[in-house]
Design a protein around this motif. Sequence first.
Motif, PDB file in Angstrom:
ATOM      1  N   PRO A  12      11.056 -12.073  -1.516  1.00  0.00           N
ATOM      2  CA  PRO A  12      10.087 -12.313  -2.586  1.00  0.00           C
ATOM      3  C   PRO A  12       8.645 -11.976  -2.190  1.00  0.00           C
ATOM      4  CG  PRO A  12      10.517 -14.366  -1.441  1.00  0.00           C
ATOM      5  CD  PRO A  12      11.329 -13.295  -0.748  1.00  0.00           C
ATOM      6  N   TYR A  13       8.456 -11.444  -0.984  1.00  0.00           N
ATOM      7  CA  TYR A  13       7.077 -11.280  -0.487  1.00  0.00           C
ATOM      8  C   TYR A  13       6.376 -10.089  -1.112  1.00  0.00           C
ATOM      9  CZ  TYR A  13       9.353 -14.459   2.626  1.00  0.00           C
ATOM     10  OH  TYR A  13      10.076 -15.509   3.105  1.00  0.00           O
ATOM     11  N   ILE A  14       7.145  -8.996  -1.282  1.00  0.00           N
ATOM     12  CA  ILE A  14       6.624  -7.846  -2.021  1.00  0.00           C
ATOM     13  C   ILE A  14       7.645  -7.544  -3.110  1.00  0.00           C
ATOM     14  CG2 ILE A  14       5.915  -5.424  -1.920  1.00  0.00           C
ATOM     15  CD1 ILE A  14       5.057  -5.869   0.963  1.00  0.00           C
ATOM     16  N   ASP A  15       7.214  -7.601  -4.357  1.00  0.00           N
ATOM     17  CA  ASP A  15       8.145  -7.484  -5.491  1.00  0.00           C
ATOM     18  C   ASP A  15       8.579  -6.038  -5.709  1.00  0.00           C
ATOM     19  OD1 ASP A  15       5.230  -7.499  -6.415  1.00  0.00           O
ATOM     20  OD2 ASP A  15       6.276  -6.516  -8.081  1.00  0.00           O
ATOM     21  N   ALA A  16       9.768  -5.902  -6.306  1.00  0.00           N
ATOM     22  CA  ALA A  16      10.393  -4.587  -6.498  1.00  0.00           C
ATOM     23  C   ALA A  16       9.528  -3.652  -7.347  1.00  0.00           C
ATOM     24  CB  ALA A  16      11.768  -4.755  -7.143  1.00  0.00           C
ATOM     25  N   GLN A  17       8.900  -4.199  -8.382  1.00  0.00           N
ATOM     26  CA  GLN A  17       8.095  -3.336  -9.263  1.00  0.00           C
ATOM     27  C   GLN A  17       6.896  -2.744  -8.503  1.00  0.00           C
ATOM     28  OE1 GLN A  17       6.240  -5.207 -12.660  1.00  0.00           O
ATOM     29  NE2 GLN A  17       5.991  -3.263 -13.735  1.00  0.00           N
ATOM     30  N   THR A  18       6.247  -3.591  -7.704  1.00  0.00           N
ATOM     31  CA  THR A  18       5.121  -3.097  -6.890  1.00  0.00           C
ATOM     32  C   THR A  18       5.599  -2.020  -5.927  1.00  0.00           C
ATOM     33  OG1 THR A  18       3.895  -5.170  -7.051  1.00  0.00           O
ATOM     34  CG2 THR A  18       3.388  -3.762  -5.165  1.00  0.00           C
ATOM     35  N   MET A  19       6.733  -2.272  -5.266  1.00  0.00           N
ATOM     36  CA  MET A  19       7.259  -1.292  -4.302  1.00  0.00           C
ATOM     37  C   MET A  19       7.546   0.041  -4.981  1.00  0.00           C
ATOM     38  SD  MET A  19       7.378  -2.020  -1.123  1.00  0.00           S
ATOM     39  CE  MET A  19       8.275  -0.537  -0.715  1.00  0.00           C
ATOM     40  N   GLU A  20       8.180  -0.030  -6.154  1.00  0.00           N
ATOM     41  CA  GLU A  20       8.573   1.211  -6.825  1.00  0.00           C
ATOM     42  C   GLU A  20       7.344   2.022  -7.248  1.00  0.00           C
ATOM     43  OE1 GLU A  20      11.432   0.828  -9.977  1.00  0.00           O
ATOM     44  OE2 GLU A  20      11.449   3.006 -10.319  1.00  0.00           O
ATOM     45  N   ILE A  21       6.373   1.348  -7.863  1.00  0.00           N
ATOM     46  CA  ILE A  21       5.160   2.059  -8.311  1.00  0.00           C
ATOM     47  C   ILE A  21       4.379   2.585  -7.102  1.00  0.00           C
ATOM     48  CG2 ILE A  21       2.939   1.796  -9.503  1.00  0.00           C
ATOM     49  CD1 ILE A  21       4.339  -0.345 -11.267  1.00  0.00           C
ATOM     50  N   HIS A  22       4.307   1.724  -6.079  1.00  0.00           N
ATOM     51  CA  HIS A  22       3.536   2.081  -4.875  1.00  0.00           C
ATOM     52  C   HIS A  22       4.111   3.342  -4.219  1.00  0.00           C
ATOM     53  CE1 HIS A  22       1.168   0.016  -1.353  1.00  0.00           C
ATOM     54  NE2 HIS A  22       0.703   1.202  -1.636  1.00  0.00           N
ATOM     55  N   TYR A  23       5.438   3.359  -4.098  1.00  0.00           N
ATOM     56  CA  TYR A  23       6.100   4.490  -3.430  1.00  0.00           C
ATOM     57  C   TYR A  23       6.181   5.723  -4.331  1.00  0.00           C
ATOM     58  CZ  TYR A  23       9.924   7.263  -1.442  1.00  0.00           C
ATOM     59  OH  TYR A  23      10.689   8.296  -0.961  1.00  0.00           O
ATOM     60  N   THR A  24       6.676   5.567  -5.550  1.00  0.00           N
ATOM     61  CA  THR A  24       6.938   6.750  -6.397  1.00  0.00           C
ATOM     62  C   THR A  24       5.686   7.309  -7.056  1.00  0.00           C
ATOM     63  OG1 THR A  24       7.431   5.469  -8.404  1.00  0.00           O
ATOM     64  CG2 THR A  24       9.284   5.945  -6.944  1.00  0.00           C
ATOM     65  N   LYS A  25       4.675   6.468  -7.271  1.00  0.00           N
ATOM     66  CA  LYS A  25       3.452   6.953  -7.928  1.00  0.00           C
ATOM     67  C   LYS A  25       2.304   7.146  -6.929  1.00  0.00           C
ATOM     68  CE  LYS A  25       5.380   6.395 -12.053  1.00  0.00           C
ATOM     69  NZ  LYS A  25       6.282   7.486 -12.422  1.00  0.00           N
ATOM     70  N   HIS A  26       1.893   6.062  -6.281  1.00  0.00           N
ATOM     71  CA  HIS A  26       0.717   6.156  -5.406  1.00  0.00           C
ATOM     72  C   HIS A  26       0.978   7.059  -4.194  1.00  0.00           C
ATOM     73  CE1 HIS A  26      -1.713   3.096  -7.470  1.00  0.00           C
ATOM     74  NE2 HIS A  26      -0.558   2.496  -7.697  1.00  0.00           N
ATOM     75  N   HIS A  27       2.024   6.705  -3.430  1.00  0.00           N
ATOM     76  CA  HIS A  27       2.281   7.497  -2.214  1.00  0.00           C
ATOM     77  C   HIS A  27       2.596   8.946  -2.571  1.00  0.00           C
ATOM     78  CE1 HIS A  27       4.567   7.885   1.882  1.00  0.00           C
ATOM     79  NE2 HIS A  27       3.394   8.467   1.908  1.00  0.00           N
ATOM     80  N   ARG A  28       3.422   9.129  -3.610  1.00  0.00           N
ATOM     81  CA  ARG A  28       3.802  10.480  -4.040  1.00  0.00           C
ATOM     82  C   ARG A  28       2.563  11.306  -4.411  1.00  0.00           C
ATOM     83  NH1 ARG A  28       8.426  13.759  -3.599  1.00  0.00           N
ATOM     84  NH2 ARG A  28       7.283  15.660  -3.998  1.00  0.00           N
ATOM     85  N   ALA A  29       1.624  10.675  -5.116  1.00  0.00           N
ATOM     86  CA  ALA A  29       0.417  11.398  -5.547  1.00  0.00           C
ATOM     87  C   ALA A  29      -0.425  11.820  -4.333  1.00  0.00           C
ATOM     88  CB  ALA A  29      -0.407  10.541  -6.494  1.00  0.00           C
TER      89      ALA A  29
END
Length: 227
Positions: free
Chosen positions: A41-58
């Motif tokens: 529960p420390y880092i939520d799935a939605q944050t991880m997905e957006i962080h990886y697929t959107k921010h990191h990808r960009a």
Amino acid sequence: MKTTAILIFTFIIGLVTTNNKAMAQNYTFPELPYAYNALEPYIDAQTMEIHYTKHHRAYYDNFVKAAAENKIDNLSLEDIFSKISAFPASIRNNGGGYYNHMLFWKVMGPNAGGQPEGALLDAINKTFGSFDRFKTEFENAAKTQFGSGWAWLAVDADGRLFVSQTPNQDNPLMDVASKHGTPILALDVWEHAYYLKYQNRRPEYVSNFWNVVNWKKVAELYNEAVK
Ligand code: MN3
């Protein structure tokens, strides 16, 4: 005869250039080493997905583009960072964002936390006095970074550990960093890393980070850095 020699020379240069072009794309976008919900529960799935697929990808896509435009896409990230002050902001920001997130994903994991062992623990105890004192110093770096940035545990040129903070997507490998070294632990304190779950409560996100640190991986990075 002279013309033949020039033609042969031109041909060889052409071969070398073509070969360089083929090798130029040496950057890859890494797989996330666990599922989006693995750090709950420390880092939520939605944050991880957006962080990886959107921010990191960009950051990755924009870095690859900027590196090609600046004709430095045959260089390693480490080489680029060591003279980052000579390059435009697009390289510094996107190259940093690309590299920093790769390290961030690597040093976290499910069934993690606890504390390191062996040579890394010895070095932490020697440098900071104790593991708890190290944690306090690292948390302070993460909490007091004004605005967006990162907190780091890194190894300097003499093999000594240090904690630091950097703004934006800078990192300790960059020639602009106030403390230089090889990072072995990274914490992203941009709001995009925690806002959905923690809103303005950065300190809570920072103290929960310890539950997901993959100390085995950090120890590997430490051992490589002090070689
Ligand atoms: Mn981020």
